[in-house]
Design an enzyme around this catalytic site. Structure first.
Site, PDB file in Angstrom:
ATOM      1  N   GLY A  81      11.134   6.346  -1.122  1.00 10.82           N
ATOM      2  CA  GLY A  81      10.440   5.282  -0.403  1.00 10.82           C
ATOM      3  C   GLY A  81       9.620   4.412  -1.329  1.00 10.82           C
ATOM      4  O   GLY A  81       9.744   4.486  -2.537  1.00 10.82           O
ATOM      5  N   SER A  82       8.778   3.575  -0.725  1.00  7.64           N
ATOM      6  CA  SER A  82       7.921   2.683  -1.499  1.00  7.64           C
ATOM      7  C   SER A  82       6.937   1.985  -0.580  1.00  7.64           C
ATOM      8  O   SER A  82       7.165   1.894   0.630  1.00  7.64           O
ATOM      9  CB  SER A  82       8.752   1.594  -2.218  1.00  7.64           C
ATOM     10  OG  SER A  82       9.771   2.138  -2.999  1.00  7.64           O
ATOM     11  N   ASN A  83       5.850   1.478  -1.176  1.00  5.28           N
ATOM     12  CA  ASN A  83       4.949   0.543  -0.508  1.00  5.28           C
ATOM     13  C   ASN A  83       4.982  -0.779  -1.251  1.00  5.28           C
ATOM     14  O   ASN A  83       5.151  -0.795  -2.478  1.00  5.28           O
ATOM     15  CB  ASN A  83       3.499   1.039  -0.531  1.00  5.28           C
ATOM     16  CG  ASN A  83       3.297   2.358   0.182  1.00  5.28           C
ATOM     17  OD1 ASN A  83       3.984   2.663   1.142  1.00  5.28           O
ATOM     18  ND2 ASN A  83       2.346   3.139  -0.297  1.00  5.28           N
TER      19      ASN A  83
ATOM     20  N   ASN B 182       8.881   0.994   4.036  1.00  5.40           N
ATOM     21  CA  ASN B 182      10.164   1.623   4.359  1.00  5.40           C
ATOM     22  C   ASN B 182      10.511   1.676   5.828  1.00  5.40           C
ATOM     23  O   ASN B 182      11.575   2.197   6.180  1.00  5.40           O
ATOM     24  CB  ASN B 182      10.267   3.039   3.767  1.00  5.40           C
ATOM     25  CG  ASN B 182      10.116   3.024   2.271  1.00  5.40           C
ATOM     26  OD1 ASN B 182       9.180   3.607   1.749  1.00  5.40           O
ATOM     27  ND2 ASN B 182      11.002   2.317   1.579  1.00  5.40           N
TER      28      ASN B 182
ATOM     29  N   ARG C  33       2.594   6.073   7.573  1.00 13.38           N
ATOM     30  CA  ARG C  33       2.387   5.400   6.292  1.00 13.38           C
ATOM     31  C   ARG C  33       2.389   3.886   6.461  1.00 13.38           C
ATOM     32  O   ARG C  33       1.550   3.186   5.890  1.00 13.38           O
ATOM     33  CB  ARG C  33       3.451   5.848   5.284  1.00 13.38           C
ATOM     34  CG  ARG C  33       3.322   5.165   3.930  1.00 13.38           C
ATOM     35  CD  ARG C  33       4.028   5.965   2.845  1.00 13.38           C
ATOM     36  NE  ARG C  33       5.439   6.118   3.110  1.00 13.38           N
ATOM     37  CZ  ARG C  33       6.387   5.266   2.741  1.00 13.38           C
ATOM     38  NH1 ARG C  33       6.044   4.144   2.107  1.00 13.38           N
ATOM     39  NH2 ARG C  33       7.650   5.509   2.970  1.00 13.38           N
TER      40      ARG C  33
END
Length: 807
Positions: free
Chosen positions: A236-238, A504, A533
């Site tokens: 994943g990622s932000n 995500n 998140r």
């Protein structure tokens, strides 16, 4: 620590000698005629490659060249310095040669069969023909630069791959295979074992009235597929981009925070590449890719998050009752095609023998064995990957690397080379931008619904389409450069002068004030619950902008490195109401309690007071000093599965704040939550983890005997700053994914780029490298570095060393 000048001089001298030895010698042949005048010497031939690599502190390479081939040469040399073992390992993977060097076990033979069948010579040749002249020159240079590094370091290889046969010279075709392998990672790559082991059944009597199922009974996905899907879910990622309306500088501002693997080929490597007049860009590539994929130049900054788009479609094929390699299409039968693959396999005695398998294909794509190795006599499945014909990666990233504004960022993305990611960007002019222009099948919701085949035993996330109906094929659009892929014009994007973000979830709430709706479900869901998140990021952004405050780079740095647990901020106070009065010991039932409790002992009373005390004292962050975070992490892992756990359900009109609250007024939920606390307490005790231990003492990496505490936690528990690690005896000392390359990029009021960041696991995965742990220590302490993009910062670096490479 500055490198001693004596070491620099020795290094430069050795490199100069090596470059001379590597340069083809030109000799003049003397005349045999006595007294004849010697012919004039031919002018020295210009080297094929000429690149300069400068390393600054923390092992960051800056590669400069005047042509694309030389740029590739320097790029590979600099990357091999930190990752030669990983690159070499991936080269044998994509070439289907693991069984030759490492033996066939642990799925290596299946991987070899898959890669030899899918990335065969014809596919690689086709991919190469479609690349630009510049790109192919870069790839040739990359291969030769990698090989040069091997020659220069033949006597000083990293311990991890010293004296092994699989570290060997490569060719430009290997570079192409590496690129293609990354492109299909979340499509065909998910099904490697299922493609490699699919075998036609022996056809016997068929009962026409039998129920249509996935195999000879309910579908049971093998462990390989299940674990691969689980890994995909963990990536994943932000990302946050802010525009001129909300930044203190009146220009753009970007936070990139990919959550990527801490081991293997998907680690990031920080690099700065310059080809004067064409490209000057800094950022990261994966160890086994050859372009800056997340980064910045003087005008734009961008990052990626893995998107929710579907990369592939499964097609259910009705088979001929007399021949299981024929399938129905329209009202006729089609023959499958096949490729015979032979893999050299090293036996336990060291001898090598070929093992052959046949890989089967329909016109949709490869045939799968989803359960027991052979397909059913009446039905099987094929998979079509939207990226199997995607050759646009290099063109896309070359254009993105030199983009001057968001218009040019979008033009680059329209080349369709960002195979499975969203892009979030900001520019010097103050525009914030989001787009999911990844590669997905071109199919609308109505077609998907009409064509979906119900299959007994299919798990959520897998769906099959009717493979006999031509109207269920993907729609080919003249606006798409990839056959059957959705054209960029049909995919979501958003420009703002305030903010866009992604963590995500799908495109829908990129900016809650401007929801993106009406797109194909192949891109992702809309009007659906967001993850904790995602909601954490939206809440933190709202806080940063509250009351008209203007955002600075430090704001974004603090947003991430505060390591706040948003889930605990929302829910812990209510959970603690279960602890305010004297609590009867919780009795765990055999096999776990309501909502979970794995590992409990039947009839054992558990006094949850110690856990409640640890949670009460916890600062609700996951810094290395935080005590009690582990109790919340393990508790919520169980509590999140309690039926009806939330007091306020999801509301489409309040998506950023729902669901919320714990339904402790419901007896079943109340008991389930108490049992979750007890289950977490037992799980931690079984692994020898104290309830109030500082997180950094139980979540850490070991680098050459040194334990380095790692901050961050799991997104499912409410963390925005993510570290995903496996609980084992002693703690969370098996980190798999999480914060990796982190960058905050903005511009000063006068337009000068300002970039800060780091790589959490450091530049090199070689344990004997001086850059195996240096940035990891910074991450542990919550420190950042100024990324040395400007020439004055490079030349002022006290650890600067320079190597000119010519061949």
């Amino acid at each position: 620590m500055p490198i001693p000048l004596s070491r620099v001089a020795a290094s430069l001298a050795a490199a100069f000698v090596a470059s001379l030895l590597a340069t083809p010698a030109l000799t003049a042949q003397a005349s045999s005629t006595t007294g004849a005048k010697a012919p004039a010497k031919a002018p020295a031939k210009a080297p094929a490659y000429d690149a300069t690599v400068r390393w600054t502190s923390f092992g960051i390479p800056h590669v400069k060249a005047n042509d694309w081939a030389s740029l590739g040469y320097g790029y590979a040399y600099a990357t091999a310095q930190d990752a030669v073992c990983t690159i070499a390992r991936d080269v044998i993977t994509v070439n289907g040669a693991q069984s030759l060097h490492l033996g066939p076990g642990e799925g290596r033979l299946d991987s070899d069969v898959f890669h030899r069948a899918i990335l065969d010579s014809a596919a690689v040749a086709k991919f190469t023909r479609r690349q630009s002249v510049k790109s192919n020159a870069f790839s040739r240079g990359y291969a030769d630069g990698y090989n040069r590094w091997l020659r220069d370091h033949r006597d000083s290889m990293p311990a991890a791959c010293r004296d092994v046969a699989w570290v060997a010279p490569i060719t430009a075709l290997d570079v192409a295979r590496l690129t293609m392998g990354v492109g299909i990672r979340y499509g065909l790559g998910i099904f490697q074992r299922q493609i490699a082991t699919a075998t036609p059944p022996v056809v016997g009597p068929v009962n026409p009235g039998a129920a249509m199922d996935a195999g000879d009974g309910r579908l049971a996905l093998d462990a390989t597929l299940a674990s691969t899907m689980s890994l995909r879910a963990g990536i994943g990622s932000n990302a946050v981009a802010m525009g001129k309306a909300v930044t203190a500088s009146g220009r753009g501002l970007l936070l990139g925070n990919p959550h990527y693997p801490w081991q293997g080929a998907s680690r990031f490597h920080l690099i700065h590449v310059t080809l004067p007049g064409e490209v000057d860009v800094m950022g990261v590539s994966l160890y086994t890719t050859s372009r800056v994929t997340v980064g910045f130049n003087k005008d734009v900054a961008w990052t990626h998050t893995v998107s929710t788009g579907t990369r592939y479609s499964l097609y259910a094929l009705e088979l001929d009752s007399t021949n299981a390699t024929r399938y129905r299409y329209r009202n006729a039968w089609r023959d499958m095609t096949s490729r015979r693959v032979t893999v050299p396999v090293k036996g336990t005695d060291g001898t090598v023998a070929g093992q052959s398998r046949t890989v089967w294909f329909s016109h949709h794509g490869p045939i799968l064995a989803l359960s027991a190795g052979s397909w059913n006599a009446r039905r099987t499945f094929a998979v079509r990957d939207a990226n199997s014909e995607n050759d646009g990666s290099a063109a896309t990233y070359d254009a993105l690397n030199r983009a001057r504004n968001i218009d040019e960022v979008e033009q680059a993305l329209n080349r369709q080379g960002t195979s499975w990611v969203n892009t979030i960007a900001a520019d010097r002019n103050g525009t914030a931008y989001y787009a999911d222009l990844s590669t997905v099948p071109n199919m609308d919701a109505a077609t998907m619904s009409r064509c979906r085949v119900q299959v007994q035993g299919f798990p959520p996330g897998l769906a099959a389409l009717n493979g006999a109906d031509p109207s269920c094929e993907w729609t080919t659009s003249p606006k798409s450069s990839i056959p059957g892929a959705m054209p960029p014009s049909s995919m979501p994007r958003l420009r703002r002068d305030d903010v866009v973000s992604n963590a995500n979830d799908s495109h829908w709430l990129t900016n809650p004030a401007a929801p993106l709706e009406g797109y194909s479900p192949m891109v992702g869901p809309e009007r659906s619950p967001r993850s904790l998140r995602t909601r954490a990021g939206l809440a933190f952004i709202d806080e940063a902008l509250a009351g008209g405050k203007k955002v600075t780079p430090q704001t974004l740095q603090d947003m991430l490195f505060s390591h706040r647990n948003y889930g605990a901020e929302l829910l812990l106070d209510t959970l603690l109401t279960l602890c305010t009065a004297p609590v009867e010991p919780v009795v765990m039932t055999a096999g776990g309690a309501a909502g979970g409790g794995a590992g409990s002992v039947a009839g054992s009373p558990v006094d949850i007071t110690p856990s409640c005390n640890a949670l009460s004292a916890w600062d609700r962050r996951e810094t290395v000093a935080s005590r009690g975070a582990q109790v919340w992490r393990e508790t919520w892992r169980i509590a999140s599965r309690v039926p009806g756990v939330f007091r306020v359900p999801f509301d489409t009109n309040d998506a950023a704040r729902t669901p919320r609250g714990l339904a402790v007024d419901q007896p079943a939920v109340r008991e389930g939550l108490r049992r979750a606390i007890a289950g977490a307490q037992q799980r931690l005790a079984q692994n020898g983890v104290a309830l109030d231990a500082p997180l950094g003492s139980i979540q850490y990496v070991e680098r050459n005997g040194e334990r380095i505490g790692i901050p961050g936690g799991e997104g499912q528990s409410g963390m925005w700053s993510v570290i995903t690690s496996e609980l084992r005896p002693g703690g969370y000392n098996a980190i798999s994914t999480g914060n990796s390359y982190i960058q905050v990029v903005g511009w000063s009021a006068d337009g000068r780029v300002d970039a800060r960041g780091l790589i959490t696991y450091s530049q090199s995965d070689h344990a004997d490298s001086p850059h195996h742990a240096d940035m990891t220590r910074l991450y542990s302490r919550g420190e950042w570095i100024t990324l040395p993009f400007h020439e004055r910062d490079i030349v002022a670096d006290k650890s600067l060393r320079t190597l000119r490479l010519r061949q």
